[in-house]
Write a protein that holds these residues in place. Structure first.
Motif, mmCIF file in Angstrom:
data_model
loop_
_atom_site.group_PDB
_atom_site.id
_atom_site.type_symbol
_atom_site.label_atom_id
_atom_site.label_comp_id
_atom_site.label_asym_id
_atom_site.label_seq_id
_atom_site.Cartn_x
_atom_site.Cartn_y
_atom_site.Cartn_z
ATOM 1 N N GLU A 50 0.836 -1.204 0.000
ATOM 2 C CA GLU A 50 0.000 0.000 0.000
ATOM 3 C C GLU A 50 0.872 1.255 0.000
ATOM 4 O O GLU A 50 0.613 2.208 -0.734
ATOM 5 C CB GLU A 50 -0.923 0.005 1.223
ATOM 6 N N GLY A 51 1.908 1.246 0.824
ATOM 7 C CA GLY A 51 2.825 2.388 0.870
ATOM 8 C C GLY A 51 3.511 2.616 -0.464
ATOM 9 O O GLY A 51 3.633 3.753 -0.930
ATOM 10 N N ASN A 52 3.965 1.529 -1.089
ATOM 11 C CA ASN A 52 4.623 1.651 -2.395
ATOM 12 C C ASN A 52 3.664 2.199 -3.449
ATOM 13 O O ASN A 52 4.056 3.015 -4.290
ATOM 14 C CB ASN A 52 5.199 0.309 -2.840
ATOM 15 N N GLN A 53 2.404 1.755 -3.407
ATOM 16 C CA GLN A 53 1.409 2.255 -4.358
ATOM 17 C C GLN A 53 1.163 3.745 -4.165
ATOM 18 O O GLN A 53 1.091 4.507 -5.136
ATOM 19 C CB GLN A 53 0.090 1.483 -4.223
ATOM 20 N N LYS A 54 1.032 4.173 -2.920
ATOM 21 C CA LYS A 54 0.807 5.600 -2.638
ATOM 22 C C LYS A 54 2.000 6.438 -3.095
ATOM 23 O O LYS A 54 1.827 7.524 -3.640
ATOM 24 C CB LYS A 54 0.567 5.817 -1.142
ATOM 25 N N MET A 55 3.205 5.927 -2.876
ATOM 26 C CA MET A 55 4.400 6.664 -3.286
ATOM 27 C C MET A 55 4.488 6.751 -4.810
ATOM 28 O O MET A 55 4.808 7.808 -5.358
ATOM 29 C CB MET A 55 5.649 6.016 -2.676
ATOM 30 N N THR A 56 4.171 5.664 -5.496
ATOM 31 C CA THR A 56 4.170 5.664 -6.961
ATOM 32 C C THR A 56 3.128 6.641 -7.479
ATOM 33 O O THR A 56 3.385 7.413 -8.410
ATOM 34 C CB THR A 56 3.897 4.247 -7.502
ATOM 35 N N GLN A 89 8.499 11.481 1.688
ATOM 36 C CA GLN A 89 9.112 11.221 2.984
ATOM 37 C C GLN A 89 8.052 10.980 4.053
ATOM 38 O O GLN A 89 8.195 10.094 4.902
ATOM 39 C CB GLN A 89 10.029 12.381 3.393
ATOM 40 N N GLY A 90 6.973 11.765 4.007
ATOM 41 C CA GLY A 90 5.882 11.589 4.962
ATOM 42 C C GLY A 90 5.214 10.230 4.808
ATOM 43 O O GLY A 90 4.914 9.557 5.799
ATOM 44 N N LEU A 91 4.967 9.837 3.562
ATOM 45 C CA LEU A 91 4.369 8.521 3.310
ATOM 46 C C LEU A 91 5.288 7.408 3.802
ATOM 47 O O LEU A 91 4.837 6.462 4.459
ATOM 48 C CB LEU A 91 4.086 8.339 1.817
ATOM 49 N N ASN A 92 6.566 7.524 3.478
ATOM 50 C CA ASN A 92 7.537 6.507 3.891
ATOM 51 C C ASN A 92 7.564 6.387 5.414
ATOM 52 O O ASN A 92 7.515 5.277 5.957
ATOM 53 C CB ASN A 92 8.923 6.847 3.346
ATOM 54 N N GLN A 93 7.591 7.522 6.084
ATOM 55 C CA GLN A 93 7.625 7.511 7.543
ATOM 56 C C GLN A 93 6.336 6.912 8.112
ATOM 57 O O GLN A 93 6.373 6.098 9.032
ATOM 58 C CB GLN A 93 7.826 8.925 8.070
ATOM 59 N N SER A 94 5.211 7.289 7.559
ATOM 60 C CA SER A 94 3.932 6.793 8.037
ATOM 61 C C SER A 94 3.828 5.277 7.920
ATOM 62 O O SER A 94 3.428 4.586 8.868
ATOM 63 C CB SER A 94 2.800 7.458 7.239
ATOM 64 N N TYR A 95 4.198 4.752 6.756
ATOM 65 C CA TYR A 95 4.084 3.300 6.559
ATOM 66 C C TYR A 95 5.155 2.537 7.338
ATOM 67 O O TYR A 95 4.913 1.429 7.807
ATOM 68 C CB TYR A 95 4.098 2.959 5.066
ATOM 69 N N THR A 96 6.313 3.130 7.527
ATOM 70 C CA THR A 96 7.350 2.501 8.352
ATOM 71 C C THR A 96 6.873 2.386 9.798
ATOM 72 O O THR A 96 7.064 1.353 10.447
ATOM 73 C CB THR A 96 8.664 3.307 8.279
ATOM 74 N N ILE A 97 6.221 3.424 10.280
ATOM 75 C CA ILE A 97 5.683 3.405 11.645
ATOM 76 C C ILE A 97 4.602 2.335 11.776
ATOM 77 O O ILE A 97 4.556 1.609 12.776
ATOM 78 C CB ILE A 97 5.150 4.798 12.041
ATOM 79 N N GLN A 98 3.743 2.220 10.762
ATOM 80 C CA GLN A 98 2.696 1.192 10.808
ATOM 81 C C GLN A 98 3.288 -0.208 10.896
ATOM 82 O O GLN A 98 2.830 -1.043 11.684
ATOM 83 C CB GLN A 98 1.803 1.284 9.570
ATOM 84 N N VAL A 99 4.314 -0.470 10.098
ATOM 85 C CA VAL A 99 4.976 -1.782 10.127
ATOM 86 C C VAL A 99 5.593 -2.014 11.500
ATOM 87 O O VAL A 99 5.432 -3.090 12.096
ATOM 88 C CB VAL A 99 6.049 -1.891 9.012
ATOM 89 N N LYS A 100 6.289 -1.021 12.019
ATOM 90 C CA LYS A 100 6.949 -1.161 13.318
ATOM 91 C C LYS A 100 5.937 -1.416 14.430
ATOM 92 O O LYS A 100 6.138 -2.290 15.285
ATOM 93 C CB LYS A 100 7.779 0.078 13.634
ATOM 94 N N GLN A 101 4.836 -0.674 14.424
ATOM 95 C CA GLN A 101 3.820 -0.864 15.462
ATOM 96 C C GLN A 101 3.216 -2.260 15.402
ATOM 97 O O GLN A 101 3.029 -2.913 16.427
ATOM 98 C CB GLN A 101 2.719 0.191 15.329
#
Length: 145
Positions: A50-56, A89-101
């Motif tokens: 989902e994160g990759n799709q949003k970034m693309t 950067q915001g999208l990357n950070q958001s999805y990274t946080i979701q994975v970590k949580q």
């Protein structure tokens, strides 16, 4: 408040004893193959996809804006590029946080179930846990189905 010498000595002895006693128990450590978890856990792969799709999509929107406005000044193009970078950067950070949580929650559950004091990431190529640790990779992947 002033403590007498006996009270200070007694307190120091109690703290020293507690420190020694806490080191006497066996520490239970679990480990995961983080790369395998990221590849095989459906909940995590869904977040990453989902994160990759949003970034693309964000990149494509910026490219379309450039195409739609070929007379854009260099200053406007730089602003668009900076805005796009900020969004990415915001999208990357958001999805990274979701994975970590998600991963932290599952690891905490498994650590509690298996009575582990710690869980570490141990890659196949660079093993951190060589002996005496419990592999909980399959448990993590199972919980992230």
């Amino acid at each position: 408040m002033k403590l007498s010498k006996k009270a200070v000595a007694l307190l120091a002895t109690a703290l020293f004893s507690a420190a020694i006693m806490s080191g006497c128990g066996k520490t239970n450590i679990g480990y995961i193959d983080g790369a395998r978890v990221m590849k095989e856990a459906p909940q995590l792969t869904a977040i990453v996809e989902e994160g990759n799709q949003k970034m693309t999509q964000t990149q494509q929107e910026a490219e379309q804006k450039l195409k739609d406005n070929p007379d854009m000044s260099q200053e406007e193009a730089q602003k668009l590029q900076m805005d796009t970078q900020r969004k990415l950067q915001g999208l990357n950070q958001s999805y990274t946080i979701q994975v970590k949580q998600k991963l932290d929650t599952v690891l905490a559950d498994i650590a509690k179930e298996k009575k582990l004091d710690a869980v570490i990431d141990s890659e196949k190529e660079n093993k951190t846990a060589i002996m005496g640790a419990t592999d909980v990779t399959d448990d993590v992947i199972q919980k992230l189905q």
